[in-house]
Design an enzyme around this catalytic site. Structure first.
Site, PDB file in Angstrom:
ATOM      1  N   GLN A  56     -11.405  34.541  53.292  1.00  0.00           N
ATOM      2  CA  GLN A  56     -11.572  34.056  51.926  1.00  0.00           C
ATOM      3  C   GLN A  56     -11.757  32.553  51.850  1.00  0.00           C
ATOM      4  OE1 GLN A  56      -7.443  35.371  50.957  1.00  0.00           O
ATOM      5  NE2 GLN A  56      -7.391  33.504  49.730  1.00  0.00           N
TER       6      GLN A  56
ATOM      7  N   HIS B 153      -0.127  37.113  46.662  1.00  0.00           N
ATOM      8  CA  HIS B 153      -1.262  37.356  47.554  1.00  0.00           C
ATOM      9  C   HIS B 153      -1.696  38.815  47.491  1.00  0.00           C
ATOM     10  CE1 HIS B 153      -3.998  36.509  50.748  1.00  0.00           C
ATOM     11  NE2 HIS B 153      -3.360  37.198  51.668  1.00  0.00           N
TER      12      HIS B 153
ATOM     13  N   CYS C  72      -8.307  36.297  47.063  1.00  0.00           N
ATOM     14  CA  CYS C  72      -7.734  37.421  47.801  1.00  0.00           C
ATOM     15  C   CYS C  72      -7.787  38.713  46.998  1.00  0.00           C
ATOM     16  CB  CYS C  72      -6.301  37.117  48.215  1.00  0.00           C
ATOM     17  SG  CYS C  72      -5.208  36.703  46.846  1.00  0.00           S
TER      18      CYS C  72
ATOM     19  N   ASN D 145      -5.428  41.638  55.950  1.00  0.00           N
ATOM     20  CA  ASN D 145      -5.420  40.362  55.256  1.00  0.00           C
ATOM     21  C   ASN D 145      -6.843  39.820  55.142  1.00  0.00           C
ATOM     22  OD1 ASN D 145      -4.373  38.094  53.999  1.00  0.00           O
ATOM     23  ND2 ASN D 145      -2.907  37.634  55.623  1.00  0.00           N
TER      24      ASN D 145
END
Length: 359
Positions: free
Chosen positions: A145, A288, A151, A309
């Site tokens: 990102q 997040h 995110c 992630n």
């Protein structure tokens, strides 16, 4: 923005992830200030960090503290390890202030979320002992990102890519940038944050999402390209929310498809996570957006979630973290069970599924 809508803005952590791998170090590197300075110079070169002399000296002290923390934790009998990464000369206070935003009060304003029709009543007894959607080809390569609080868009795209593969047999890399630029109808705010459930609503309302190679990621806010937005290659029929604070419900959802979740990712151990099952200290200040793409159990019986992630493939386990599952707290470790959702897709057909768009 009206105060009643403020809770919808979910500012996630905007990481600066380089392509370099982590720096290894030994006891010898910690023996003196001189050896630590050499290690710092090696780390700086490895990550192409540019500092003026005064800033460099100040950052060295931060680096030294972080190295000692990483070394101390790695000497403990913990099921996970840490490593020197891109954040090695950043304090945790700076890390938290720069890369996270507390949304707990916003969730309180919103109240409970409906979860009607959840997973069509599938019985828990039929769930497999382990699931890994990567092995089923339903998860694209780990993305980055960059310096953009997007995110939420990456988490959403994992969910859509996954259910599309499950329903159609095609894994198509989809555009996060379309969400960053165009999803402004509720309170999603591009690089300033957003919520995955709202993004699923946007994709449903606008007839799908276009391919990444059609609308590539720029790691910054841009003007919505309407022509590209109106050329979707994957559609969904809506989304459902997982009943909150229920890891069994989250397990049921993940057994069927990748699921978007939010976590508190601002802790020091999360900052430097390298490998193993993460059991570190963290709260429930969700900051997040990530995606759960599976679950399993280690040989010693530790249950874990497989979490994808968006900080690039050099962080953690090639861009993933395994987080402890089935913990005492109802919210799950780091609040992983508090804010989960997933897309619904009923059809095996899409407006465009050209071979060039497939991974």
């Amino acid at each position: 923005m009206a105060i009643g809508k403020l809770f919808l803005v979910f500012l996630c952590m905007a990481m600066v992830i380089g392509l370099a791998k982590s720096i290894e170090f030994t006891e010898k590197d910690l023996a003196s200030n001189e050896s630590l300075w050499d290690l710092y110079e090696r780390w700086r070169s490895h990550h192409t960090v540019s500092r003026d002399l005064s800033e460099k000296r100040r950052r060295f002290n931060v680096f030294k503290s972080n190295v000692h923390h990483i070394h101390l934790v790695n000497q403990m009998d913990k099921p996970y390890k840490l490593k020197l990464n891109e954040f090695a000369d950043v304090t945790n206070h700076e890390f938290r202030n720069s890369y996270s935003s507390n949304v707990k009060h916003r969730r309180a304003i919103r109240g409970s979320r409906p979860s009607t029709g959840f997973m069509h009543g599938k019985a828990d007894s039929t769930l497999p002992a382990s699931v890994d959607w990567r092995k089923q080809g339903a998860v694209s390569g780990v993305k980055n990102q960059g310096q953009c609080g997007s995110c939420w868009a990456f988490s959403t795209v994992v969910g859509v890519e996954g259910i599309n593969k499950i329903r159609t047999g095609r894994l198509v890399s989809l555009s996060e940038q379309e969400l960053v630029d165009c999803d402004r109808e509720k309170d999603n705010s591009g690089c300033n944050g957003g919520l995955m459930a709202d993004a699923y609503d946007f994709i449903t309302t606008h007839g799908g999402l276009t391919a990444e190679n059609m609308y590539p990621y720029k790691a910054r806010d841009g003007k919505c390209d309407v022509a590209k937005m109106n050329a979707p290659v994957v559609t969904i029929d809506g989304h459902e929310n997982v009943p909150p604070n229920d890891e069994n419900a989250l397990m049921k959802a993940v057994a069927n498809q990748p699921v978007s979740v939010a976590i508190d990712a601002s802790g020091t151990d999360m900052q430097f996570y390298s490998e193993g099952v993460f059991t570190g200290n963290c709260g429930t200040e969700l900051d997040h957006g990530v995606a759960v793409v599976g679950y399993g159990t280690t040989l010693d019986g530790t249950k874990y979630w497989i979490v994808r992630n968006s900080w690039g493939p050099e962080w953690g386990e090639q861009g993933y973290i395994r987080m402890q599952r089935d913990v005492e707290a109802k919210e799950g470790l780091c609040g992983i069970a508090m804010e989960a959702s997933y897309p619904i897709k009923l059809s095996s057909d899409d407006p465009k599924s050209a071979a060039k768009d497939e991974l």
